[in-house]
Design an enzyme around this catalytic site. Structure first.
Site, PDB file in Angstrom:
ATOM      1  N   ASP A   1      43.399  35.584  36.590  1.00  0.00           N
ATOM      2  CA  ASP A   1      42.712  34.296  36.663  1.00  0.00           C
ATOM      3  C   ASP A   1      43.341  33.390  37.710  1.00  0.00           C
ATOM      4  O   ASP A   1      44.208  33.809  38.480  1.00  0.00           O
ATOM      5  CB  ASP A   1      42.609  33.629  35.279  1.00  0.00           C
ATOM      6  CG  ASP A   1      43.848  33.862  34.454  1.00  0.00           C
ATOM      7  OD1 ASP A   1      44.938  33.796  35.043  1.00  0.00           O
ATOM      8  OD2 ASP A   1      43.725  34.097  33.237  1.00  0.00           O
TER       9      ASP A   1
ATOM     10  N   LYS B   1      38.492  30.428  36.093  1.00  0.00           N
ATOM     11  CA  LYS B   1      37.527  29.386  35.770  1.00  0.00           C
ATOM     12  C   LYS B   1      37.384  28.363  36.895  1.00  0.00           C
ATOM     13  O   LYS B   1      36.660  27.395  36.756  1.00  0.00           O
ATOM     14  CB  LYS B   1      37.954  28.692  34.478  1.00  0.00           C
ATOM     15  CG  LYS B   1      38.128  29.694  33.342  1.00  0.00           C
ATOM     16  CD  LYS B   1      37.671  29.151  32.009  1.00  0.00           C
ATOM     17  CE  LYS B   1      37.465  30.251  30.986  1.00  0.00           C
ATOM     18  NZ  LYS B   1      38.706  30.927  30.571  1.00  0.00           N
TER      19      LYS B   1
ATOM     20  N   MET C   1      47.237  21.706  29.320  1.00  0.00           N
ATOM     21  CA  MET C   1      45.840  21.344  29.619  1.00  0.00           C
ATOM     22  C   MET C   1      45.526  19.913  29.193  1.00  0.00           C
ATOM     23  O   MET C   1      44.451  19.641  28.660  1.00  0.00           O
ATOM     24  CB  MET C   1      44.880  22.315  28.902  1.00  0.00           C
ATOM     25  CG  MET C   1      44.997  23.744  29.408  1.00  0.00           C
ATOM     26  SD  MET C   1      44.009  24.913  28.461  1.00  0.00           S
ATOM     27  CE  MET C   1      45.096  25.258  27.077  1.00  0.00           C
TER      28      MET C   1
END
Ligand code: SAH
Length: 248
Positions: free
Chosen positions: A45, A67, A175
């Site tokens: 990722d 993402k 996050m």
């Protein structure tokens, strides 16, 4: 160096779910490097930087399932990709930032592989919320400060921040950059001191690492004057400045 350390062969048709650490290639484990060298395909990722991918088997296929930018793959699609590559007889390295089981959906992927009868191995990694903070000189525990630490994601609107405020003296948030101003207000309302030290560390362990030191009551103002971009790990509590306040 690693010649004397017995490391496993990567069997064809297996998936290795592997943590790559916070970004500095020096924080890879020997198992991770061993996996990179043998993989036929590396499924990774956005947090996996070019420096780490460059250590991979040069002929290995790289599959990006991150993402960032464009259409992102769903978790079900990622698991399906891993299953199909393994069924095609590949040595599949699923490389994730940090540790695969810390907010990394490694558990979901392992479950999908187990359900599909694909043999897999887990390779732990250095997680950003411990090793990334360490790179900024922040211990997540210190005997004089805390007997517990809590790891939280700042991403999920359902998180009970008032409960977390009371749960541990040190709070580490993944996050959380976007919502940290609101989170700080809830923590203060729940009884945390507005003057508690906070550090925000972006790109931990990389040459681009930045550290912002602030206090709980001033996070939004300080971020307005010093804008930061993800990935960021945020530490709240007395261990943040314990080394700074130590002589020597
Ligand atoms: N499995 C990862 C976490 C994945 S969630 C781990 O164990 O570290 C993604 C979040 O991890 C980012 O939003 C950020 O909060 C944190 N993160 C990962 N790498 C980071 C880095 N180099 N610097 C700061 N934060 C990082």
């Amino acid at each position: 160096m690693s010649e004397s350390i017995p490391l496993p062969d990567f069997p064809a048709g297996h998936v290795w779910l592997c943590g790559a650490g916070p970004g500095d290639a020096g924080l890879l484990t020997l198992h991770a490097v061993n996996a990179l060298k043998q993989a036929d395909v590396i499924v990774h990722d956005a947090l996996i930087g070019a420096g780490i991918l460059a250590l991979g088997n040069p002929v290995a296929e790289r599959v990006y399932v991150g993402k960032r930018g464009g259409q992102s793959a769903t978790q079900a699609q990622i698991s399906q990709t891993l299953i199909e590559l393994a069924q095609a007889g590949k040595r599949v390295l699923r490389l994730k930032g940090g540790d695969p089981f810390m907010f990394g959906r490694g558990g979901e992927e392992a479950h999908a592989l187990a359900t599909a009868n694909i043999p897999y191995r887990i390779i732990p990694g250095v997680t950003a919320g411990i090793g990334g903070l360490a790179m900024a000189g922040i211990p997540v525990t210190h005997r004089d400060v805390n007997q517990a630490v809590i790891f939280a994601t700042g991403h999920d609107p359902a998180t009970d921040w008032a409960a977390i405020a009371h749960a541990a003296p040190v709070i580490v948030i993944y996050m959380g950059l976007k919502r940290i101003g609101d989170i700080a207000q809830i923590l203060i309302k729940a009884g945390r001191g507005a003057d508690e030290p906070v550090a925000i560390v972006t790109d931990a362990s990389l040459p681009t690492q930045q550290v912002l030191h602030t206090i709980l009551g001033r996070i939004s103002d300080d971020l307005a004057t010093h804008p930061m971009s993800p990935p960021a790990v945020i530490c709240i509590g007395g261990t943040v400045d314990i080394l700074e306040n130590t002589n020597g």
